[in-house]
Design a protein around this motif. Structure first.
Motif, mmCIF file in Angstrom:
data_model
loop_
_atom_site.group_PDB
_atom_site.id
_atom_site.type_symbol
_atom_site.label_atom_id
_atom_site.label_comp_id
_atom_site.label_asym_id
_atom_site.label_seq_id
_atom_site.Cartn_x
_atom_site.Cartn_y
_atom_site.Cartn_z
ATOM 1 N N SER A 1 -30.652 21.954 -13.684
ATOM 2 C CA SER A 1 -31.972 22.585 -13.762
ATOM 3 C C SER A 1 -32.805 21.985 -14.883
ATOM 4 N N TRP B 1 -39.975 27.622 -10.940
ATOM 5 C CA TRP B 1 -38.685 28.179 -10.500
ATOM 6 C C TRP B 1 -37.520 27.457 -11.167
ATOM 7 N N GLN C 1 -34.647 29.012 -13.732
ATOM 8 C CA GLN C 1 -33.224 28.749 -13.574
ATOM 9 C C GLN C 1 -32.623 28.183 -14.858
ATOM 10 N N TYR D 1 -29.480 29.995 -16.690
ATOM 11 C CA TYR D 1 -28.169 29.370 -16.852
ATOM 12 C C TYR D 1 -27.874 29.014 -18.311
ATOM 13 N N PHE E 1 -40.172 31.027 -6.195
ATOM 14 C CA PHE E 1 -39.012 30.205 -5.845
ATOM 15 C C PHE E 1 -39.164 29.499 -4.500
ATOM 16 N N TRP F 1 -32.450 31.431 -4.850
ATOM 17 C CA TRP F 1 -33.158 31.484 -6.120
ATOM 18 C C TRP F 1 -32.315 30.914 -7.254
ATOM 19 N N PHE F 2 -30.989 30.877 -7.077
ATOM 20 C CA PHE F 2 -30.080 30.448 -8.131
ATOM 21 C C PHE F 2 -29.573 29.020 -7.925
ATOM 22 N N PRO G 1 -30.290 25.086 -7.965
ATOM 23 C CA PRO G 1 -31.258 24.051 -8.366
ATOM 24 C C PRO G 1 -31.229 22.810 -7.490
#
Length: 262
Positions: free
Chosen positions: A63, A133, A137, A141, A234, A242-243, A245
């Motif tokens: 990300s 977005w 992320q 993270y 997103f 959404w999670f 990358p």
């Protein structure tokens, strides 16, 4: 949109991003070497803990790189403005180019960016419509990885059983305490800073959602739920994506009764 390569020539941004990469590389090398692998070999932790750490590390660096090189939403030199959309565009007083409302001019990048949030030196890039977005992320993270690192540092001294055999690496064995103290210090600094940044980003999204619902032109429309707002950021309604990358964001088709021209 958002698929073009974007590179900003900014020595300050390179230094800030290099510092972030150094912290990530430090923890990715020494935490498994000092804590994860030795305790896994002696049965104090499972392989799941090791894999989870590497997955968090991978998603964090992915990300970071994608947010730094992704096009944040740079406007073309001669944008084609539909006749029905002209009232929602304005002239930039810095670059003398037409831009849609909610766009801003970045003095570091030298151009206007759609829905620009800010220019972030830590990714050496603007945070705009097409990479917001990825920036979210990165914040998420980074918090997970920093928290995980701090938990491992704590458990190594106060919870895990003492290691039965010395580490094969003489340098790591002799400087173990110093290495973990540096890791804990960097983890606390980054976790505190990134948590505040992530909170401000979320509040910014919810504030815009509230303003969109309260504007006079939207009073007759149903209020936009928070899921719809995040889906627009997103580029997908699938929350699991959404999670992730490792994908390309596509502009989301907004239902007519939720459309906002502001």
């Amino acid at each position: 949109m958002g698929q073009r390569f974007h590179f900003v020539v900014d020595p300050q941004g390179w230094c800030c991003m290099g510092l972030i990469i150094f912290v990530w590389l430090y923890n990715t090398i020494f935490i498994p070497k000092v804590i994860l692998f030795p305790h896994y070999e002696e049965g104090n932790i499972s392989v799941v803990a090791v894999l989870c750490y590497y997955f968090c590390s991978l998603f964090c660096i992915a990300s970071l790189f994608r947010a730094s090189v992704a096009d944040p939403g740079k406007l073309p030199a001669n944008p084609k403005i539909p006749i029905t959309e002209r009232e929602y565009w304005e002239l930039c007083n810095k670059c003398n180019m037409m831009r849609p409302k909610r766009s801003h001019h970045c003095s570091r990048c030298g151009h206007c960016v759609r829905r620009m949030d800010h220019h972030c030196p830590w990714i050496n890039n603007c945070v705009g419509e097409d990479n917001h977005w990825l920036f979210l992320q990165l914040c998420f993270y980074t918090q997970i990885l920093s928290s995980y690192t701090l938990i491992l540092d704590f458990c190594h001294y106060y919870y895990f059983l003492p290691l039965k055999k010395e580490n094969w690496d003489v340098f790591v064995f002799r400087h173990e305490l110093a290495l973990l103290r540096i890791s804990a210090f960097m983890g606390l600094i980054i976790l505190g800073g990134i948590s505040r940044l992530f909170y401000s980003q979320l509040m910014g999204i919810f504030t815009y959602k509230k303003m969109s619902n309260c504007c006079e032109t939207c009073k007759s429309r149903p209020q936009k739920p928070w899921q719809q707002t995040f889906s627009e950021v997103f580029g997908t309604h699938w929350k699991i994506l959404w999670f992730i990358p490792f994908r390309q964001r596509q502009p989301l088709r907004i239902p007519y009764h939720f459309a906002s021209r502001v």
